[in-house]
Design a protein around this motif. Structure first.
Motif, PDB file in Angstrom:
ATOM      1  N   VAL A 161     -28.632  48.915 -25.253  1.00 20.48           N
ATOM      2  CA  VAL A 161     -30.088  48.834 -25.216  1.00 20.48           C
ATOM      3  C   VAL A 161     -30.549  47.838 -26.267  1.00 20.48           C
ATOM      4  O   VAL A 161     -30.217  47.991 -27.446  1.00 20.48           O
ATOM      5  CB  VAL A 161     -30.710  50.227 -25.514  1.00 20.48           C
ATOM      6  N   PRO A 162     -31.284  46.810 -25.879  1.00 22.16           N
ATOM      7  CA  PRO A 162     -31.800  45.868 -26.887  1.00 22.16           C
ATOM      8  C   PRO A 162     -32.768  46.582 -27.827  1.00 22.16           C
ATOM      9  O   PRO A 162     -33.414  47.567 -27.459  1.00 22.16           O
ATOM     10  CB  PRO A 162     -32.505  44.797 -26.046  1.00 22.16           C
ATOM     11  N   GLU A 163     -32.831  46.047 -29.013  1.00 20.51           N
ATOM     12  CA  GLU A 163     -33.678  46.693 -30.006  1.00 20.51           C
ATOM     13  C   GLU A 163     -35.158  46.462 -29.733  1.00 20.51           C
ATOM     14  O   GLU A 163     -35.997  47.241 -30.181  1.00 20.51           O
ATOM     15  CB  GLU A 163     -33.321  46.160 -31.401  1.00 20.51           C
ATOM     16  N   ASP A 164     -35.523  45.378 -28.961  1.00 14.19           N
ATOM     17  CA  ASP A 164     -36.924  45.043 -28.758  1.00 14.19           C
ATOM     18  C   ASP A 164     -37.447  45.509 -27.398  1.00 14.19           C
ATOM     19  O   ASP A 164     -38.378  44.931 -26.845  1.00 14.19           O
ATOM     20  CB  ASP A 164     -37.130  43.535 -28.891  1.00 14.19           C
ATOM     21  N   VAL A 165     -36.844  46.534 -26.785  1.00 21.66           N
ATOM     22  CA  VAL A 165     -37.274  47.037 -25.487  1.00 21.66           C
ATOM     23  C   VAL A 165     -38.564  47.819 -25.668  1.00 21.66           C
ATOM     24  O   VAL A 165     -38.684  48.653 -26.560  1.00 21.66           O
ATOM     25  CB  VAL A 165     -36.185  47.924 -24.852  1.00 21.66           C
ATOM     26  N   ASP A 166     -39.549  47.583 -24.731  1.00 24.20           N
ATOM     27  CA  ASP A 166     -40.823  48.288 -24.793  1.00 24.20           C
ATOM     28  C   ASP A 166     -40.664  49.662 -24.151  1.00 24.20           C
ATOM     29  O   ASP A 166     -40.118  49.799 -23.048  1.00 24.20           O
ATOM     30  CB  ASP A 166     -41.886  47.472 -24.051  1.00 24.20           C
ATOM     31  N   GLU A 167     -41.134  50.708 -24.815  1.00 22.81           N
ATOM     32  CA  GLU A 167     -41.011  52.057 -24.281  1.00 22.81           C
ATOM     33  C   GLU A 167     -41.834  52.229 -23.004  1.00 22.81           C
ATOM     34  O   GLU A 167     -41.444  52.986 -22.102  1.00 22.81           O
ATOM     35  CB  GLU A 167     -41.468  53.063 -25.343  1.00 22.81           C
ATOM     36  N   ALA A 168     -42.965  51.534 -22.892  1.00 17.04           N
ATOM     37  CA  ALA A 168     -43.789  51.642 -21.677  1.00 17.04           C
ATOM     38  C   ALA A 168     -43.031  51.106 -20.464  1.00 17.04           C
ATOM     39  O   ALA A 168     -43.073  51.683 -19.362  1.00 17.04           O
ATOM     40  CB  ALA A 168     -45.104  50.878 -21.857  1.00 17.04           C
ATOM     41  N   GLU A 169     -42.304  50.016 -20.649  1.00 16.87           N
ATOM     42  CA  GLU A 169     -41.503  49.471 -19.563  1.00 16.87           C
ATOM     43  C   GLU A 169     -40.412  50.447 -19.148  1.00 16.87           C
ATOM     44  O   GLU A 169     -40.102  50.614 -17.969  1.00 16.87           O
ATOM     45  CB  GLU A 169     -40.904  48.139 -19.966  1.00 16.87           C
ATOM     46  N   LEU A 170     -39.783  51.099 -20.144  1.00 20.48           N
ATOM     47  CA  LEU A 170     -38.743  52.083 -19.823  1.00 20.48           C
ATOM     48  C   LEU A 170     -39.319  53.252 -19.034  1.00 20.48           C
ATOM     49  O   LEU A 170     -38.697  53.753 -18.082  1.00 20.48           O
ATOM     50  CB  LEU A 170     -38.092  52.583 -21.115  1.00 20.48           C
ATOM     51  N   ASP A 171     -40.515  53.728 -19.414  1.00 17.69           N
ATOM     52  CA  ASP A 171     -41.133  54.845 -18.692  1.00 17.69           C
ATOM     53  C   ASP A 171     -41.455  54.459 -17.261  1.00 17.69           C
ATOM     54  O   ASP A 171     -41.243  55.241 -16.299  1.00 17.69           O
ATOM     55  CB  ASP A 171     -42.411  55.279 -19.417  1.00 17.69           C
ATOM     56  N   ALA A 172     -41.976  53.244 -17.065  1.00 13.31           N
ATOM     57  CA  ALA A 172     -42.298  52.788 -15.704  1.00 13.31           C
ATOM     58  C   ALA A 172     -41.050  52.674 -14.855  1.00 13.31           C
ATOM     59  O   ALA A 172     -41.024  53.071 -13.673  1.00 13.31           O
ATOM     60  CB  ALA A 172     -43.032  51.442 -15.766  1.00 13.31           C
ATOM     61  N   GLU A 173     -39.978  52.156 -15.443  1.00 12.26           N
ATOM     62  CA  GLU A 173     -38.727  52.013 -14.692  1.00 12.26           C
ATOM     63  C   GLU A 173     -38.138  53.369 -14.351  1.00 12.26           C
ATOM     64  O   GLU A 173     -37.623  53.584 -13.247  1.00 12.26           O
ATOM     65  CB  GLU A 173     -37.742  51.208 -15.535  1.00 12.26           C
ATOM     66  N   LEU A 174     -38.246  54.315 -15.272  1.00 12.89           N
ATOM     67  CA  LEU A 174     -37.737  55.660 -15.019  1.00 12.89           C
ATOM     68  C   LEU A 174     -38.518  56.331 -13.897  1.00 12.89           C
ATOM     69  O   LEU A 174     -37.939  57.001 -13.024  1.00 12.89           O
ATOM     70  CB  LEU A 174     -37.819  56.490 -16.306  1.00 12.89           C
TER      71      LEU A 174
END
Length: 214
Positions: A154-167
């Motif tokens: 997991v890259p350190e600069d990943v946006d949490e909002a993007e992760l939630d949308a993808e999930l």
């Protein structure tokens, strides 16, 4: 010259402590003599108090006066000797103190020499360089641990909002696959089955609605 002043003594020189001891011994002998004279004076005084004036009393009085004079002379000698003894004791104390001071000074000199010899072998610059090297090594060690603890997935600069949308998208896709695999039909959207618009005279047929939804 030797006949006038005597030959040089070959014996050990008297010490201050021995002089003090001899003086104190002389004072003690004078105290004994004074005690004896005081006893004689008391005897003469007792006898004269019982005698009438006359030749006998005058003779005793003369003897008592001589004893009294001798007592005063001995008392003066004793006082002088006591003063001499006291002076010598003070000199002895000063000598002992001086010896102690000299001993302390010698010890301090030896200690100073030893310390200078030991600390002279220490290189302050070398110690400072060693401290700098230790600090550099500690920083390198910290960098190595940070590098080893870095995550590769997991890259350190990943946006949490993007992760939630993808999930959320993955969840919807999983539901769709489960529905298609079971051979069922998709559920009719709520806006198509719950109510019929007022401008429609007849409700739509179920089969046509399903085809339109498909």
């Amino acid at each position: 010259m030797n006949r006038l002043f005597g030959s040089k003594s070959a014996g050990p020189k008297p010490t201050l402590n021995s002089a003090i001891s001899n003086t104190d011994t002389h004072v003690e002998s004078l105290d004994v003599k004074l005690a004896k004279l005081n006893a004689e004076l008391s005897t003469y005084q007792s006898r004269m108090s019982k005698m009438r004036d006359g030749p006998g009393k005058t003779a005793l009085r003369s003897k008592a006066l001589k004893i009294l004079q001798r007592r005063k002379l001995l008392e003066s000698q004793r006082d002088n000797l006591q003063q001499q003894s006291w002076n010598m004791e003070q000199a002895s104390m000063m000598t002992d103190n001086l010896k102690n001071v000299m001993t302390t000074v010698d010890v301090m000199k030896d200690t100073n020499k030893t310390l200078r010899k030991q600390y002279g072998k220490v290189d302050i610059d070398k110690i400072e360089r060693m401290q700098d090297e230790m600090q550099d090594l500690m920083e390198v060690g910290n960098e190595i641990q940070e590098s080893l603890g870095r995550s590769y997935d997991v890259p350190e600069d990943v946006d949490e909002a993007e992760l939630d949308a993808e999930l959320e998208a993955l969840g919807e896709e999983a539901e769709f696959e489960n529905f298609a695999g079971a051979g069922g039909e998709r559920e009719m959207p709520g806006f198509m089955v719950d109510e019929v618009p007022q401008f429609v005279d007849e409700p739509p047929e179920a089969g046509k609605v399903k085809e339109a939804a498909g």
